[in-house]
Design a protein around this motif. Structure first.
Motif, PDB file in Angstrom:
ATOM      1  N   LEU A  33       0.832  -1.202   0.000  1.00  0.00           N
ATOM      2  CA  LEU A  33       0.000   0.000   0.000  1.00  0.00           C
ATOM      3  C   LEU A  33       0.867   1.251   0.000  1.00  0.00           C
ATOM      4  O   LEU A  33       0.645   2.173  -0.798  1.00  0.00           O
ATOM      5  CB  LEU A  33      -0.939  -0.003   1.210  1.00  0.00           C
ATOM      6  N   ARG A  34       1.858   1.300   0.869  1.00  0.00           N
ATOM      7  CA  ARG A  34       2.739   2.472   0.932  1.00  0.00           C
ATOM      8  C   ARG A  34       3.416   2.733  -0.411  1.00  0.00           C
ATOM      9  O   ARG A  34       3.551   3.880  -0.838  1.00  0.00           O
ATOM     10  CB  ARG A  34       3.779   2.308   2.039  1.00  0.00           C
ATOM     11  N   VAL A  87      -0.733   4.864   8.423  1.00  0.00           N
ATOM     12  CA  VAL A  87      -1.744   4.062   7.741  1.00  0.00           C
ATOM     13  C   VAL A  87      -2.601   3.378   8.801  1.00  0.00           C
ATOM     14  O   VAL A  87      -2.075   2.817   9.756  1.00  0.00           O
ATOM     15  CB  VAL A  87      -1.075   2.978   6.849  1.00  0.00           C
ATOM     16  N   LEU A  88      -3.911   3.431   8.609  1.00  0.00           N
ATOM     17  CA  LEU A  88      -4.839   2.716   9.487  1.00  0.00           C
ATOM     18  C   LEU A  88      -5.647   1.738   8.645  1.00  0.00           C
ATOM     19  O   LEU A  88      -6.343   2.153   7.716  1.00  0.00           O
ATOM     20  CB  LEU A  88      -5.794   3.689  10.186  1.00  0.00           C
ATOM     21  N   VAL A 120      -3.304  15.265   4.112  1.00  0.00           N
ATOM     22  CA  VAL A 120      -4.384  14.782   3.265  1.00  0.00           C
ATOM     23  C   VAL A 120      -4.776  13.390   3.757  1.00  0.00           C
ATOM     24  O   VAL A 120      -3.913  12.559   4.046  1.00  0.00           O
ATOM     25  CB  VAL A 120      -3.922  14.713   1.790  1.00  0.00           C
ATOM     26  N   THR A 121      -6.073  13.151   3.865  1.00  0.00           N
ATOM     27  CA  THR A 121      -6.588  11.844   4.274  1.00  0.00           C
ATOM     28  C   THR A 121      -7.141  11.154   3.038  1.00  0.00           C
ATOM     29  O   THR A 121      -7.976  11.715   2.338  1.00  0.00           O
ATOM     30  CB  THR A 121      -7.704  12.001   5.325  1.00  0.00           C
ATOM     31  N   GLU A 122      -6.651   9.950   2.773  1.00  0.00           N
ATOM     32  CA  GLU A 122      -7.071   9.205   1.585  1.00  0.00           C
ATOM     33  C   GLU A 122      -7.625   7.842   1.968  1.00  0.00           C
ATOM     34  O   GLU A 122      -7.137   7.209   2.901  1.00  0.00           O
ATOM     35  CB  GLU A 122      -5.883   8.981   0.638  1.00  0.00           C
ATOM     36  N   LYS A 123      -8.609   7.394   1.216  1.00  0.00           N
ATOM     37  CA  LYS A 123      -9.124   6.029   1.341  1.00  0.00           C
ATOM     38  C   LYS A 123      -8.517   5.204   0.219  1.00  0.00           C
ATOM     39  O   LYS A 123      -8.447   5.637  -0.934  1.00  0.00           O
ATOM     40  CB  LYS A 123     -10.646   5.982   1.217  1.00  0.00           C
ATOM     41  N   TRP A 124      -8.095   4.004   0.578  1.00  0.00           N
ATOM     42  CA  TRP A 124      -7.571   3.046  -0.382  1.00  0.00           C
ATOM     43  C   TRP A 124      -8.317   1.734  -0.198  1.00  0.00           C
ATOM     44  O   TRP A 124      -8.621   1.340   0.934  1.00  0.00           O
ATOM     45  CB  TRP A 124      -6.067   2.853  -0.187  1.00  0.00           C
TER      46      TRP A 124
END
Length: 142
Positions: A33-34, A87-88, A120-124
């Motif tokens: 993911l990173r 990351v959560l 910035v908050t992103e959804k993946w």
């Protein structure tokens, strides 16, 4: 003194046990993911919209053409850098990624260029063994 050594020995054993039980699959998933997040931000910094667009979910790309995706960015912001803060994971298939970004405005403010920092908050979303950036769409709650 003996109690201190026993306590220290206990802490060392507890630490070893914790690392031994760490989930290697989770570490691999986070690393993948990173990498995807960093690659996407590298393309945004370069203003390579086609590459950045390729990180969007297949559903998003089927609904929104590249030109519409590109138009949401405009020309007002110049990104200079991006670093993943943390990351959560929300289960195995969804993650929230917090990215610290550095940018400046394309237009001068009071005759000078100014550098800004923001998070910035992103959804993946993970689908078919791949992580995809989930851009908010009209009516979505992302």
């Amino acid at each position: 003194m003996v109690k201190t050594w026993k306590w220290l020995f206990f802490l060392v054993l507890a630490g070893i046990a914790w690392f031994a039980n760490a989930d290697p699959a989770l570490a691999d998933r986070e690393q993948a993911l990173r990498q995807r997040v960093q690659e996407r931000w590298a393309s945004l910094i370069k203003r390579d919209w086609a590459v950045a667009y390729s990180f969007e979910t297949p559903v998003y790309r089927a609904s929104y053409p590249l030109e519409r995706y590109q138009s949401k960015f405009g020309n007002d912001i110049i990104w200079e850098g991006a670093t993943i803060s943390h990351v959560l994971f929300e289960g195995d298939e969804v993650a929230t990624v917090y990215v610290d970004v550095q940018y400046q405005l394309a237009r001068l403010v009071a005759g000078e260029a100014h550098r800004f920092d923001a998070q910035v908050t992103e959804k993946w979303i993970r689908s078919d063994d791949q992580w995809w950036h989930a851009s908010p769409t009209v009516g979505s709650k992302l």
